[in-house]
Design a protein around this motif. Structure first.
Motif, PDB file in Angstrom:
ATOM      1  N   TYR A   1      78.381  29.180  24.247  1.00 33.98           N
ATOM      2  CA  TYR A   1      79.496  29.766  24.997  1.00 33.98           C
ATOM      3  C   TYR A   1      79.097  29.776  26.471  1.00 33.98           C
ATOM      4  CZ  TYR A   1      83.097  33.011  26.523  1.00 33.98           C
ATOM      5  OH  TYR A   1      84.166  33.589  27.180  1.00 33.98           O
TER       6      TYR A   1
ATOM      7  N   HIS B   1      90.211  35.365  26.212  1.00 36.04           N
ATOM      8  CA  HIS B   1      89.618  36.654  26.558  1.00 36.04           C
ATOM      9  C   HIS B   1      89.738  36.835  28.071  1.00 36.04           C
ATOM     10  CE1 HIS B   1      86.405  39.657  27.188  1.00 36.04           C
ATOM     11  NE2 HIS B   1      86.643  40.001  25.940  1.00 36.04           N
TER      12      HIS B   1
ATOM     13  N   CYS C   1      87.825  33.548  18.021  1.00 33.87           N
ATOM     14  CA  CYS C   1      87.470  34.790  18.708  1.00 33.87           C
ATOM     15  C   CYS C   1      88.684  35.635  19.115  1.00 33.87           C
ATOM     16  CB  CYS C   1      86.552  34.490  19.891  1.00 33.87           C
ATOM     17  SG  CYS C   1      85.440  35.878  20.270  1.00 33.87           S
TER      18      CYS C   1
ATOM     19  N   LEU D   1      82.372  34.596  19.119  1.00 35.05           N
ATOM     20  CA  LEU D   1      81.201  35.113  19.801  1.00 35.05           C
ATOM     21  C   LEU D   1      81.433  36.608  19.939  1.00 35.05           C
ATOM     22  CD1 LEU D   1      79.111  33.880  22.766  1.00 35.05           C
ATOM     23  CD2 LEU D   1      80.031  36.199  22.801  1.00 35.05           C
TER      24      LEU D   1
ATOM     25  N   SER E   1      79.521  40.266  20.607  1.00 31.22           N
ATOM     26  CA  SER E   1      78.317  40.904  21.130  1.00 31.22           C
ATOM     27  C   SER E   1      77.958  42.133  20.301  1.00 31.22           C
ATOM     28  CB  SER E   1      78.539  41.314  22.583  1.00 31.22           C
ATOM     29  OG  SER E   1      79.504  42.359  22.652  1.00 31.22           O
ATOM     30  N   GLU E   2      76.753  42.632  20.540  1.00 23.94           N
ATOM     31  CA  GLU E   2      76.341  43.874  19.873  1.00 23.94           C
ATOM     32  C   GLU E   2      77.333  44.998  20.154  1.00 23.94           C
ATOM     33  OE1 GLU E   2      74.194  44.951  17.799  1.00 23.94           O
ATOM     34  OE2 GLU E   2      72.758  43.312  17.581  1.00 23.94           O
TER      35      GLU E   2
ATOM     36  N   TYR F   1      80.754  44.481  18.254  1.00 28.11           N
ATOM     37  CA  TYR F   1      80.775  44.243  16.804  1.00 28.11           C
ATOM     38  C   TYR F   1      81.470  45.341  15.998  1.00 28.11           C
ATOM     39  CZ  TYR F   1      79.399  42.498  12.252  1.00 28.11           C
ATOM     40  OH  TYR F   1      79.435  42.016  10.970  1.00 28.11           O
TER      41      TYR F   1
ATOM     42  N   ASN G   1      79.648  34.074  13.489  1.00 29.98           N
ATOM     43  CA  ASN G   1      79.226  34.524  14.812  1.00 29.98           C
ATOM     44  C   ASN G   1      77.945  33.801  15.227  1.00 29.98           C
ATOM     45  OD1 ASN G   1      79.297  36.068  17.169  1.00 29.98           O
ATOM     46  ND2 ASN G   1      78.244  37.820  16.254  1.00 29.98           N
TER      47      ASN G   1
ATOM     48  N   PRO H   1      71.477  34.676  21.540  1.00 33.70           N
ATOM     49  CA  PRO H   1      72.166  34.837  22.817  1.00 33.70           C
ATOM     50  C   PRO H   1      72.956  33.584  23.201  1.00 33.70           C
ATOM     51  CG  PRO H   1      69.857  35.480  22.982  1.00 33.70           C
ATOM     52  CD  PRO H   1      70.014  34.787  21.667  1.00 33.70           C
ATOM     53  N   SER H   2      74.061  33.795  23.884  1.00 32.42           N
ATOM     54  CA  SER H   2      74.849  32.679  24.397  1.00 32.42           C
ATOM     55  C   SER H   2      75.709  33.168  25.554  1.00 32.42           C
ATOM     56  CB  SER H   2      75.745  32.090  23.292  1.00 32.42           C
ATOM     57  OG  SER H   2      76.227  30.816  23.664  1.00 32.42           O
TER      58      SER H   2
ATOM     59  N   TYR I   1      75.488  36.703  26.783  1.00 37.29           N
ATOM     60  CA  TYR I   1      75.789  37.782  25.841  1.00 37.29           C
ATOM     61  C   TYR I   1      74.669  37.937  24.814  1.00 37.29           C
ATOM     62  CZ  TYR I   1      80.605  37.824  27.534  1.00 37.29           C
ATOM     63  OH  TYR I   1      81.730  37.933  28.323  1.00 37.29           O
TER      64      TYR I   1
ATOM     65  N   CYS J   1      74.380  38.386  21.363  1.00 35.67           N
ATOM     66  CA  CYS J   1      75.275  38.275  20.214  1.00 35.67           C
ATOM     67  C   CYS J   1      74.740  39.088  19.040  1.00 35.67           C
ATOM     68  CB  CYS J   1      75.452  36.817  19.825  1.00 35.67           C
ATOM     69  SG  CYS J   1      76.194  35.830  21.141  1.00 35.67           S
TER      70      CYS J   1
END
Length: 249
Positions: A50, A117, A145, A170, A172-173, A176, A198, A202-203, A206, A208
């Motif tokens: 991403y 987004h 997404c 994608l 993120s923490e 989620y 997912n 990381p990407s 972020y 992830c």
């Protein structure tokens, strides 16, 4: 009701390294085939990571020869793979966030992310969605997404006859808990099997969350990766009964 096996590929993408990511996708496809998977769904922009700032330089046409190894592997294994890639469908067109359906029969279909987004409009243009996949007794609606953050998206999928809602994401923490609750809710509300693939690392800056998951049509969790890392989250239906498992790749 026919037997059916599908899986989320929780993969880790190397930023902008298409050749390396293709090689990793091939490994995932081989591992999936060994477990009888017929439909394998990768995360959002899985082939590049991403990386909005790199997308314009990486974008390809859907039938670009660079994807030939993946398409050949899909045919060889008898597996359909949904892979994430920035797409430019005409020379002067903008870049869309694509999910390419590489068919086990050699076919190619395209889904492009409908709902961007906030902030993605700097690098991407809204897509057109795509037709659901017809699979024996099942109809599979795709999403990328932020598409699923709009309740109208799964609702329209159900109206089109979908029995499965397959999401490449994608997440993120931080995002989620909310996003997984939404997806679980769609499964229960609409009677859909919901799959979410997912990123496993990381990407795009972020962190992830991993934890790719599949929920049954009553909202119960069938299987989920325990955290980050490379994994296959698999659901198999036999005689109308679904069972899940997680395999480390």
């Amino acid at each position: 009701m026919t037997t059916f096996t599908l899986a989320a590929a929780q993969s880790i993408s190397i930023a902008g390294d298409l050749p390396a990511n293709i090689e990793r996708h091939l490994i995932f496809m081989q591992a999936a085939a060994e477990h009888g998977v017929q439909l394998l769904v990768f995360p959002e922009l899985s082939l590049t990571g991403y990386e909005p700032s790199l997308a314009a330089g990486l974008a390809i046409a859907p039938d670009d020869p660079v994807l030939a190894p993946l398409r050949e592997m899909a045919r060889e294994l008898g597996l359909t793979a949904v892979v994430g890639m920035p797409l430019r469908q005409a020379p002067e067109a903008g870049v869309s966030i694509g999910a390419l359906v590489l068919g086990a029969d050699g076919s190619l279909a395209v889904y492009t992310k409908l709902h961007l987004h906030p902030g993605e409009e700097v690098a991407f243009v809204p897509g057109q969605g795509g037709a659901p996949l017809e699979w024996a007794s099942d109809t599979i609606a795709l999403a990328v997404c932020a598409d699923f953050s709009h309740a109208s998206h799964p609702r329209l999928a159900v109206k089109a006859g979908a029995t499965v809602y397959a999401v490449g994401a994608l997440i993120s923490e931080g995002g989620y808990p909310t996003d997984s609750a939404l997806l679980q809710g769609y499964a229960a509300e609409h009677g859909l099997l919901v799959l979410m693939a997912n990123h496993g690392g990381p990407s795009g800056g972020y962190v992830c969350a991993g934890r790719s998951a599949i929920w049954a049509a009553d909202g119960n969790l069938l299987a989920a990766a325990p955290g980050v890392g490379d994994a296959l989250v698999i659901a198999h239906r036999d005689d109308g009964v679904w069972a899940g498992q997680v395999v480390v790749v």
